[in-house]
Design a protein around this motif. Structure first.
Motif, mmCIF file in Angstrom:
data_model
loop_
_atom_site.group_PDB
_atom_site.id
_atom_site.type_symbol
_atom_site.label_atom_id
_atom_site.label_comp_id
_atom_site.label_asym_id
_atom_site.label_seq_id
_atom_site.Cartn_x
_atom_site.Cartn_y
_atom_site.Cartn_z
ATOM 1 N N ALA A 50 -1.370 -4.599 -14.246
ATOM 2 C CA ALA A 50 -2.075 -4.751 -12.973
ATOM 3 C C ALA A 50 -3.494 -4.219 -13.112
ATOM 4 O O ALA A 50 -3.867 -3.636 -14.129
ATOM 5 C CB ALA A 50 -1.331 -4.003 -11.866
ATOM 6 N N GLY A 52 -6.400 -1.911 -10.837
ATOM 7 C CA GLY A 52 -6.444 -0.998 -9.710
ATOM 8 C C GLY A 52 -7.631 -0.081 -9.761
ATOM 9 O O GLY A 52 -8.485 -0.172 -10.645
ATOM 10 N N HIS A 68 -3.508 -0.451 -6.378
ATOM 11 C CA HIS A 68 -3.468 -1.626 -7.255
ATOM 12 C C HIS A 68 -3.232 -2.902 -6.466
ATOM 13 O O HIS A 68 -2.740 -2.882 -5.336
ATOM 14 C CB HIS A 68 -2.403 -1.455 -8.349
ATOM 15 C CG HIS A 68 -0.998 -1.372 -7.847
ATOM 16 N ND1 HIS A 68 -0.287 -2.459 -7.397
ATOM 17 C CD2 HIS A 68 -0.165 -0.301 -7.733
ATOM 18 C CE1 HIS A 68 0.925 -2.082 -7.038
ATOM 19 N NE2 HIS A 68 1.020 -0.761 -7.224
ATOM 20 N N GLY A 69 -3.591 -3.989 -7.106
ATOM 21 C CA GLY A 69 -3.366 -5.303 -6.520
ATOM 22 C C GLY A 69 -1.914 -5.707 -6.673
ATOM 23 O O GLY A 69 -1.076 -4.908 -7.112
ATOM 24 N N PRO A 70 -1.592 -6.945 -6.285
ATOM 25 C CA PRO A 70 -0.205 -7.411 -6.407
ATOM 26 C C PRO A 70 0.254 -7.409 -7.867
ATOM 27 O O PRO A 70 -0.536 -7.611 -8.778
ATOM 28 C CB PRO A 70 -0.240 -8.831 -5.852
ATOM 29 C CG PRO A 70 -1.667 -9.185 -5.680
ATOM 30 C CD PRO A 70 -2.487 -7.953 -5.790
ATOM 31 N N PRO A 78 0.172 -5.578 -2.959
ATOM 32 C CA PRO A 78 -0.810 -4.518 -3.232
ATOM 33 C C PRO A 78 -0.362 -3.224 -2.553
ATOM 34 O O PRO A 78 0.207 -3.256 -1.462
ATOM 35 C CB PRO A 78 -2.094 -5.032 -2.586
ATOM 36 C CG PRO A 78 -1.883 -6.497 -2.395
ATOM 37 C CD PRO A 78 -0.411 -6.713 -2.244
ATOM 38 N N THR A 80 -0.808 1.517 -2.837
ATOM 39 C CA THR A 80 -1.314 2.724 -3.486
ATOM 40 C C THR A 80 -0.105 3.585 -3.821
ATOM 41 O O THR A 80 0.723 3.841 -2.949
ATOM 42 C CB THR A 80 -2.279 3.482 -2.555
ATOM 43 O OG1 THR A 80 -3.374 2.620 -2.238
ATOM 44 C CG2 THR A 80 -2.802 4.741 -3.219
#
Length: 118
Positions: A50, A52, A68-70, A78, A80
């Motif tokens: 990922a 982030g 972070h994103g998906p 997504p 944290t």
């Protein structure tokens, strides 16, 4: 007088079943060998990658908090979250850095396998 007779009969019955029992081919149970059976090792924790942004670093607990994103591989949206790290793994990184990272997600939680600044 009936109780000893009933107990003796049950014992005789159990011994007769044990005497006629045979090992199944390829499954010698006396030595607990299970030849021919596919005994898989426990599954490895799934891994994913990922992107982030570092939100916090805890050097004492060896964790990093990343927004972070998906993560498509794990079907995560997504978020944290905190990840476990190895000592020294974050030495060249600081809060606010955008990073690419790979991690494993096992029973003990998510752990960073590799992380690098973008």
């Amino acid at each position: 007088m009936k109780t000893p007779l009933v107990a003796a009969g049950a014992l005789l019955c159990a011994l007769s079943f044990a005497a006629t029992a045979e090992d199944m081919p390829g499954m010698k149970m006396d030595g607990m060998s299970m030849d021919g059976m596919n005994m898989e090792s426990p599954k490895a924790a799934p891994t994913a990658s990922a992107e982030g942004t570092i939100k916090a670093i805890d050097g004492e607990r060896h964790t990093v908090t990343l927004a972070h994103g998906p993560v498509a591989a794990l079907k995560w949206p997504p978020m944290t979250m905190a990840f476990k790290t190895a000592p020294g793994q974050l030495d060249s990184l600081q809060v606010g850095d955008k990073v690419d990272f790979e991690f494993s997600n096992g029973n003990g939680g998510a752990s960073i396998l590799s992380i690098r600044k973008q």
